[in-house]
Write a protein that holds these residues in place. Sequence first.
Motif, short mmCIF file in Angstrom:
data_model
loop_
_atom_site.label_atom_id
_atom_site.label_comp_id
_atom_site.label_asym_id
_atom_site.label_seq_id
_atom_site.Cartn_x
_atom_site.Cartn_y
_atom_site.Cartn_z
N GLU A 93 0.83 -1.21 0.00
CA GLU A 93 0.00 0.00 0.00
C GLU A 93 0.86 1.26 0.00
O GLU A 93 0.52 2.25 -0.66
CB GLU A 93 -0.98 0.00 1.17
N GLN A 94 1.99 1.22 0.70
CA GLN A 94 2.90 2.36 0.65
C GLN A 94 3.45 2.56 -0.77
O GLN A 94 3.56 3.70 -1.24
CB GLN A 94 4.05 2.17 1.64
N THR A 97 0.73 4.06 -2.90
CA THR A 97 0.62 5.49 -2.59
C THR A 97 1.67 6.28 -3.36
O THR A 97 1.36 7.34 -3.93
CB THR A 97 0.76 5.72 -1.08
N ASN A 101 0.85 9.19 -6.03
CA ASN A 101 1.46 10.51 -5.85
C ASN A 101 2.22 10.95 -7.10
O ASN A 101 2.20 12.13 -7.47
CB ASN A 101 2.38 10.52 -4.64
N VAL A 123 -5.96 9.62 -3.58
CA VAL A 123 -5.04 10.06 -2.53
C VAL A 123 -5.67 9.78 -1.16
O VAL A 123 -5.03 9.21 -0.27
CB VAL A 123 -4.68 11.55 -2.69
N GLN A 126 -5.85 6.01 -0.50
CA GLN A 126 -4.57 5.42 -0.11
C GLN A 126 -4.25 5.69 1.36
O GLN A 126 -3.67 4.85 2.03
CB GLN A 126 -3.44 5.91 -1.01
N GLU A 130 -3.50 2.56 3.82
CA GLU A 130 -2.31 2.44 4.65
C GLU A 130 -2.69 2.30 6.12
O GLU A 130 -2.11 1.49 6.85
CB GLU A 130 -1.38 3.63 4.45
#
Length: 169
Positions: A93-94, A97, A101, A123, A126, A130
């Motif tokens: 998930e990071q 993200t 981004n 955004v 995410q 997270e």
Amino acid sequence: MDQKVSALLNEQINKELYSAYLYLDMANFYDAKGLDGFANWYEIQAKEEQDHAMLMYRYLHNNGENVTLEAIAKPDKEFETLMDPLTAAYAHEQYVTSLINAIYAAAQEAHDYRTVQFLDWFVKEQGEEEKNSSDMITKMELFGSDAKALYMLNSELAGRVYSAPSLQL
């Protein structure tokens, strides 16, 4: 639409579908361990990722862009402990993200404000993804070593139901 932004969204469709595969693999792992609640959680995660891909697919088509579907990679994670899928999901998930981004930054740079607005939902999503992944790790750290608590956590996760995203295109 800026061609770089269009290409990044096309690539992200593939990444979202890969995410669905990854979460189905995690569901497989938990099913094999007899943890149907954990499996349910990740099956629903897989559906969400498919929805994310379809939102991007539809957005590109609605804006006159072509969509190119590429092969979806096989999940490459090996899980041994009950914690392994949870930490892998958080790291994934990071990573997602960071991809969202990057698309957002490219859309801003291209002054593609319609796509920026479209990506605002992702955004926010995410951030939720997270947090959910981090919370799962915390719960497993707190309760995973106790069989009764693990049973209760599994039961809690079994109660999760699917709800489709409400993003308006």
